[in-house]
Design an enzyme around this catalytic site. Structure first.
Site, PDB file in Angstrom:
ATOM      1  CG  ASP A  85      -8.119  -4.747   2.055  1.00 56.35           C
ATOM      2  OD1 ASP A  85      -9.075  -4.338   2.737  1.00 56.35           O
ATOM      3  OD2 ASP A  85      -8.058  -4.635   0.814  1.00 56.35           O
ATOM      4  CG  ASP A 112     -13.642  -7.016   2.892  1.00 53.40           C
ATOM      5  OD1 ASP A 112     -13.424  -6.464   3.991  1.00 53.40           O
ATOM      6  OD2 ASP A 112     -14.044  -6.398   1.881  1.00 53.40           O
ATOM      7  CG  ASP A 161      -2.081 -20.268  -1.609  1.00 58.85           C
ATOM      8  OD1 ASP A 161      -1.479 -20.235  -0.511  1.00 58.85           O
ATOM      9  OD2 ASP A 161      -1.622 -20.853  -2.607  1.00 58.85           O
ATOM     10  CE1 TYR A 190      -3.464  -2.643   0.559  1.00 56.67           C
ATOM     11  CE2 TYR A 190      -4.586  -0.752   1.507  1.00 56.67           C
ATOM     12  CZ  TYR A 190      -4.623  -2.032   0.996  1.00 56.67           C
ATOM     13  OH  TYR A 190      -5.820  -2.692   0.938  1.00 56.67           O
ATOM     14  CE  LYS A 248       1.825 -17.529  -3.112  1.00 58.29           C
ATOM     15  NZ  LYS A 248       0.958 -18.719  -3.196  1.00 58.29           N
TER      16      LYS A 248
HETATM   17  C1  IPM Z   1     -10.211  -1.270   4.539  1.00 56.74           C
HETATM   18  C2  IPM Z   1     -10.469  -0.639   3.205  1.00 56.74           C
HETATM   19  C3  IPM Z   1      -9.292   0.247   2.823  1.00 56.74           C
HETATM   20  C4  IPM Z   1      -8.059  -0.623   2.782  1.00 56.74           C
HETATM   21  C5  IPM Z   1      -9.474   1.011   1.500  1.00 56.74           C
HETATM   22  C6  IPM Z   1     -10.738   1.842   1.493  1.00 56.74           C
HETATM   23  C7  IPM Z   1      -8.282   1.871   1.186  1.00 56.74           C
HETATM   24  O1  IPM Z   1     -10.724  -1.623   2.251  1.00 56.74           O
HETATM   25  O2  IPM Z   1     -10.020  -0.517   5.519  1.00 56.74           O
HETATM   26  O3  IPM Z   1     -10.217  -2.498   4.615  1.00 56.74           O
HETATM   27  O4  IPM Z   1      -7.812  -1.325   1.798  1.00 56.74           O
HETATM   28  O5  IPM Z   1      -7.322  -0.626   3.775  1.00 56.74           O
HETATM   29 MG    MG Z   2     -10.919  -3.570   3.017  1.00 54.99          MG
END
Ligand code: IPM
Ligand code: MG
Length: 380
Positions: free
Chosen positions: A263, A267, A239, A147, A207
């Site tokens: 990240d 999710d 993975d 990032y 990884k």
């Molecule tokens: C998160 C979000 C952010 C990230 C984005 C919006 C930059 O997806 O906080 O998980 O990738 O960190």
């Molecule tokens: Mg995110």
């Protein structure tokens, strides 16, 4: 402890940000009354809202407010359909959120993931795979890795064909994944300490079969582990981790990841507990003078498709406020009171659209503001 006038910067941002922030502030006001706290909540624009008002995603006044505050309660930023209006480095994701994480040294991103028993029907896994429930904590490195590292650019180059001849000009994008031992060590310590306080099991994700950063990550985490003999460490490739999260989530407790892997995996895990709308996140800096500065946000995005419709789930934002009470202000009872209120309204059957399921009988579909009202009313 002096609990008067706790200074909070509330940056709601874009999309569903303002709607869910309103509910979190409602719940904070309820806890303030119940527990006789004094919260000084000041709102300021960020993201596209700030670009429209002041020409940039993180205006000086907003940054100044954050500096004066003891914690930042953040909504969400970014509206993909407006991206073409502004150069990519000025877009809110980078210029506001990533900038705030970097500026305040918020390297430790904590994402607790818990499947509430009453929400079992919203979990996409077969009940058999839910086993004894899902209760995880992601510890994600959040100021390093791909990032932030350079070079980072999109350039025009001449395409080189296999036979060595060049043809047309093409675009080539470069991101850099870089991590130092210092960055890995400090997040590893956060991971081990969190594991020590929980089930004493830490899964470190990398990884290492391909990436240099992965090999270094594994080495450094292994080194740090010698300082935590009570914690059992396992290394899992990213993975495999993604697959195992779906197959047998209950085998994990604390999951330590680099920035991008964290990240993505967080999710995935959010989907397991019903919705990303349930998932709060705390981005913390190093503890100083007994206080931890932090930015607290829902882990999900701005969800422009449902923004302004009063249907978004405010729970992630409300639970983010609870994390703020706990980590920045040391108000564990207040944090618990908020979390218990959320559990209670969920077990009473209140559901926003994202967590409602036809398999779930005796539930009531509610709006964003009704969910906030119910949680505020359930604070005891
Ligand atoms: C998160 C979000 C952010 C990230 C984005 C919006 C930059 O997806 O906080 O998980 O990738 O960190
Ligand atoms: Mg995110």
């Amino acid at each position: 402890m002096n609990t008067t006038g706790l200074k909070i910067a509330a940056l709601a941002g874009d999309g569903i940000g303002p709607e869910i922030m309103r509910e979190a502030i409602k719940v904070l006001r309820a806890i303030e009354r119940k527990q006789k706290l004094s919260l000084e909540i000041t709102e300021a624009p960020v993201g596209w809202a700030a670009i429209d008002q002041e020409g940039k995603a993180l205006p000086e006044n907003t940054l100044a407010l954050c500096k004066k505050s003891e914690a930042i309660l953040f909504g969400a930023v970014g509206l993909h359909y407006r991206d073409a209006e502004i150069p990519k480095e000025k877009r809110p994701e980078r210029a506001a959120l990533l900038q705030l994480r970097k500026q305040f040294g918020l390297f430790a991103n904590l994402r607790p993931i818990k499947l509430l028993p009453a929400l079992a029907a919203a979990c996409p896994l077969h009940p058999e795979r839910q086993e004894k429930g899902i209760d995880l904590l992601f510890v994600r490195e959040s100021t390093g890795g791909v990032y932030y590292a350079y070079p980072r650019k999109t350039e025009e180059v001449l395409e080189v064909k296999d036979d060595g001849t060049t043809t047309q000009r093409i675009r080539r994008a470069v991101d850099t994944m870089a991590l130092t031992t210092t960055e890995i060590e400090r997040i590893a310590h956060v991971g081990f300490r969190a594991a020590w306080l929980r089930r004493k099991r830490l899964t470190s994700v990398d990884k290492a079969n391909v990436l240099e950063t992965g090999i270094l990550w594994r080495d450094v985490v292994t080194e740090v582990s010698t300082q935590y003999p009570d914690v059992v460490l396992e290394h899992v490739l990213i993975d495999t981790a993604a697959m195992q999260l779906i197959l047998r989530p209950s085998q994990f407790d604390v999951i330590l990841c680099g920035n991008m892997f964290g990240d993505i995996l967080s999710d995935v895990a959010a989907a397991l507990v019903g919705s990303v709308g349930m998932l709060p996140s705390a981005s913390l800096s190093t503890r100083r003078h007994g206080r931890t500065f932090g930015l607290y946000q829902p882990a999900g995005g701005t969800a422009p498709d449902i923004a302004g419709k009063n249907v978004a789930n405010p729970i992630a934002q409300i639970l983010a406020a609870a994390l703020m009470l706990r980590h920045s202000f040391g108000l564990d009872p207040a944090a618990k009171a908020v979390e218990n209120a959320v559990d209670r309204v969920i077990s009473e059957g209140y559901r926003t659209r994202d967590i409602s399921s036809q398999r779930d009988s005796k539930t009531h579909l509610v709006s964003t503001s009704q969910m906030g009202d119910a949680i505020a009313a359930a604070i005891v």
